[in-house]
Design a protein around this motif. Sequence first.
Motif, PDB file in Angstrom:
ATOM      1  N   ALA A  73     -89.623  11.400  36.964  1.00  0.00           N
ATOM      2  CA  ALA A  73     -89.474  12.436  35.942  1.00  0.00           C
ATOM      3  C   ALA A  73     -88.138  12.324  35.217  1.00  0.00           C
ATOM      4  N   ALA A  74     -88.163  12.617  33.909  1.00  0.00           N
ATOM      5  CA  ALA A  74     -86.938  12.711  33.127  1.00  0.00           C
ATOM      6  C   ALA A  74     -86.186  13.968  33.536  1.00  0.00           C
ATOM      7  N   PRO A  75     -84.875  14.039  33.247  1.00  0.00           N
ATOM      8  CA  PRO A  75     -84.083  15.186  33.709  1.00  0.00           C
ATOM      9  C   PRO A  75     -84.657  16.552  33.338  1.00  0.00           C
ATOM     10  N   ALA A  76     -85.076  16.740  32.088  1.00  0.00           N
ATOM     11  CA  ALA A  76     -85.587  18.046  31.668  1.00  0.00           C
ATOM     12  C   ALA A  76     -86.868  18.399  32.416  1.00  0.00           C
ATOM     13  N   ASP A  77     -87.749  17.425  32.592  1.00  0.00           N
ATOM     14  CA  ASP A  77     -88.995  17.673  33.314  1.00  0.00           C
ATOM     15  C   ASP A  77     -88.720  17.937  34.794  1.00  0.00           C
ATOM     16  N   LEU A  78     -87.768  17.229  35.352  1.00  0.00           N
ATOM     17  CA  LEU A  78     -87.399  17.439  36.755  1.00  0.00           C
ATOM     18  C   LEU A  78     -86.880  18.863  36.958  1.00  0.00           C
ATOM     19  N   ARG A  79     -86.017  19.314  36.068  1.00  0.00           N
ATOM     20  CA  ARG A  79     -85.472  20.673  36.179  1.00  0.00           C
ATOM     21  C   ARG A  79     -86.576  21.720  36.061  1.00  0.00           C
ATOM     22  N   LEU A  80     -87.503  21.504  35.143  1.00  0.00           N
ATOM     23  CA  LEU A  80     -88.578  22.467  34.950  1.00  0.00           C
ATOM     24  C   LEU A  80     -89.448  22.574  36.188  1.00  0.00           C
ATOM     25  N   ASN A  81     -89.847  21.450  36.763  1.00  0.00           N
ATOM     26  CA  ASN A  81     -90.686  21.498  37.954  1.00  0.00           C
ATOM     27  C   ASN A  81     -89.901  22.053  39.147  1.00  0.00           C
ATOM     28  N   HIS A  82     -88.599  21.785  39.155  1.00  0.00           N
ATOM     29  CA  HIS A  82     -87.774  22.318  40.234  1.00  0.00           C
ATOM     30  C   HIS A  82     -87.753  23.838  40.201  1.00  0.00           C
ATOM     31  N   ARG A  83     -87.648  24.393  39.016  1.00  0.00           N
ATOM     32  CA  ARG A  83     -87.667  25.851  38.894  1.00  0.00           C
ATOM     33  C   ARG A  83     -89.007  26.414  39.357  1.00  0.00           C
ATOM     34  N   PHE A  84     -90.082  25.711  39.047  1.00  0.00           N
ATOM     35  CA  PHE A  84     -91.377  26.184  39.531  1.00  0.00           C
ATOM     36  C   PHE A  84     -91.446  26.123  41.055  1.00  0.00           C
ATOM     37  N   ARG A 191    -106.422  25.193  49.259  1.00  0.00           N
ATOM     38  CA  ARG A 191    -105.995  24.633  47.968  1.00  0.00           C
ATOM     39  C   ARG A 191    -105.482  25.747  47.057  1.00  0.00           C
ATOM     40  N   GLU A 192    -106.110  26.901  47.145  1.00  0.00           N
ATOM     41  CA  GLU A 192    -105.677  28.031  46.322  1.00  0.00           C
ATOM     42  C   GLU A 192    -104.396  28.653  46.877  1.00  0.00           C
ATOM     43  N   SER A 193    -104.335  28.873  48.182  1.00  0.00           N
ATOM     44  CA  SER A 193    -103.185  29.561  48.768  1.00  0.00           C
ATOM     45  C   SER A 193    -101.942  28.688  48.798  1.00  0.00           C
ATOM     46  N   PHE A 194    -102.091  27.389  48.586  1.00  0.00           N
ATOM     47  CA  PHE A 194    -100.940  26.482  48.495  1.00  0.00           C
ATOM     48  C   PHE A 194    -100.549  26.206  47.041  1.00  0.00           C
ATOM     49  N   ALA A 195    -101.317  26.751  46.095  1.00  0.00           N
ATOM     50  CA  ALA A 195    -101.125  26.442  44.667  1.00  0.00           C
ATOM     51  C   ALA A 195    -101.300  24.954  44.408  1.00  0.00           C
ATOM     52  N   ALA A 196    -102.172  24.312  45.201  1.00  0.00           N
ATOM     53  CA  ALA A 196    -102.353  22.863  45.069  1.00  0.00           C
ATOM     54  C   ALA A 196    -102.980  22.477  43.739  1.00  0.00           C
ATOM     55  N   HIS A 197    -103.688  23.409  43.098  1.00  0.00           N
ATOM     56  CA  HIS A 197    -104.302  23.091  41.807  1.00  0.00           C
ATOM     57  C   HIS A 197    -103.260  22.906  40.708  1.00  0.00           C
ATOM     58  N   THR A 198    -101.986  23.255  40.981  1.00  0.00           N
ATOM     59  CA  THR A 198    -100.932  22.993  40.004  1.00  0.00           C
ATOM     60  C   THR A 198    -100.352  21.591  40.155  1.00  0.00           C
ATOM     61  N   ALA A 199    -100.646  20.901  41.258  1.00  0.00           N
ATOM     62  CA  ALA A 199    -100.024  19.600  41.517  1.00  0.00           C
ATOM     63  C   ALA A 199    -100.378  18.541  40.474  1.00  0.00           C
ATOM     64  N   PRO A 200    -101.640  18.469  39.982  1.00  0.00           N
ATOM     65  CA  PRO A 200    -101.900  17.493  38.920  1.00  0.00           C
ATOM     66  C   PRO A 200    -101.046  17.713  37.679  1.00  0.00           C
ATOM     67  N   TYR A 201    -100.707  18.969  37.388  1.00  0.00           N
ATOM     68  CA  TYR A 201     -99.778  19.253  36.282  1.00  0.00           C
ATOM     69  C   TYR A 201     -98.427  18.598  36.566  1.00  0.00           C
ATOM     70  N   SER A 202     -97.923  18.748  37.797  1.00  0.00           N
ATOM     71  CA  SER A 202     -96.618  18.186  38.141  1.00  0.00           C
ATOM     72  C   SER A 202     -96.612  16.674  38.014  1.00  0.00           C
ATOM     73  N   VAL A 203     -97.710  16.032  38.429  1.00  0.00           N
ATOM     74  CA  VAL A 203     -97.802  14.576  38.293  1.00  0.00           C
ATOM     75  C   VAL A 203     -97.814  14.184  36.820  1.00  0.00           C
ATOM     76  N   GLU A 204     -98.549  14.926  36.004  1.00  0.00           N
ATOM     77  CA  GLU A 204     -98.589  14.637  34.570  1.00  0.00           C
ATOM     78  C   GLU A 204     -97.225  14.872  33.933  1.00  0.00           C
ATOM     79  N   LEU A 205     -96.556  15.941  34.338  1.00  0.00           N
ATOM     80  CA  LEU A 205     -95.215  16.227  33.827  1.00  0.00           C
ATOM     81  C   LEU A 205     -94.265  15.078  34.142  1.00  0.00           C
ATOM     82  N   SER A 206     -94.369  14.542  35.355  1.00  0.00           N
ATOM     83  CA  SER A 206     -93.458  13.496  35.801  1.00  0.00           C
ATOM     84  C   SER A 206     -93.740  12.148  35.142  1.00  0.00           C
ATOM     85  N   THR A 207     -95.012  11.793  35.047  1.00  0.00           N
ATOM     86  CA  THR A 207     -95.381  10.448  34.598  1.00  0.00           C
ATOM     87  C   THR A 207     -95.687  10.363  33.111  1.00  0.00           C
ATOM     88  N   GLY A 208     -96.005  11.494  32.492  1.00  0.00           N
ATOM     89  CA  GLY A 208     -96.438  11.470  31.101  1.00  0.00           C
ATOM     90  C   GLY A 208     -97.851  10.958  30.930  1.00  0.00           C
TER      91      GLY A 208
END
Length: 367
Positions: A73-84, A191-208
């Motif tokens: 992840a680029a710095p801005a994307d890393l910071r954003l996911n870190h806050r999440f 999957r719901e109680s871990f918020a795992a459905h948000t993980a594909p977003y994080s991968v997309e954020l990191s890799t583009g």
Amino acid sequence: MTMHAVELPELWMPHPLRVNRHLPGLRAESETWAREMGMVSDGRRTSRHAIWTRSQFQAMTVDQLTAWTLPDAAPADLRLNHRFNIWALAWDDYFASAFKRTGDMQGAREFTVRLHAFLHPEDGARSPEPVNAVERGLADLQRQLFPPRLAHWRRDFNRALAQYIDAGVEELANSRAGRVPHLIDYAPFRRESFAAHTAPYSVELSTGARIPERIRSSRTMRGLLAAFMDVMGLANDIASYDREVHEEHDVNNLVVVMATSLGIPLGDAVPAAVRLVNSRLRDFEQLRQDGLPLLVRRCGLRHEERAELETWIGGACSFLSGLHAWYTGAPRYVSPDGPPGLRYRAGTGACPPVPASVAGPGSGAQP
């Protein structure tokens, strides 16, 4: 019985740990944000409602979690996911302290209803005035999480967050009633109680990179994503067993679920849970190495679609390895007075490449 009394089989992880090179600058910036949201105490009287002290916040090493799971992840994307990541842990700890440990079902419902008012499927919708650190963090994230290149995620991401916070109330209801979920129902619920459905977003954020639309809804891709999410949440249950079961008296944990559903002692349920997590990771690997090439050929994906798929899958591999490393090393899960509850065996070499039949010619995949 604690996890430390059990001789465990090893959690399998074939992908090596990679670290984002922007890790050194992450902690201070994120601590400033968490303090501004009211999550971290600044030592003044106004901090009495903070979720963590400064030492507690730093001990969680959430900066490592983010840098390990998103190495590209680029710095801005890393910071954003870190806050999440910080917000998700803040919600978890606040909910456990305010409602799970007290059994306050009415308060949990009221808290959850208010959080729903901060989840907006449309851009520009107004939120209530935040009254606590969790609400302030969520309101701030809603203004940042969906830049134009990720605008397509707004509805699905907020649906996943709604499931995440609703699951807390259901977990509390189960614990109060002594109702242990059945194993068949538990994996999709986790999957719901871990918020795992948000993980594909994080991968997309990191890799583009995005999963190509033509295969996103296919049986193979849905199976791979389910296994990807199961490894995350179910492994977390093993890592957090002591804290959840013994401190929070929670019944929503894979070890307890397996013991109850299969009618076996807890001592046998612990290694059985580890084997189940390993099995789901094998499912992920089988679909990645064998299922996806067949799907790509059948759908006739173009070169650029194959390249995007390869990049996204590589990001998913890194996400899993980083999460497992954090489970086995963070003070949140590892007692300083004893050995870790899990033993972690990392793979050697690079993340196994997507087969050439997926990546396509000229994509850099190894034969």
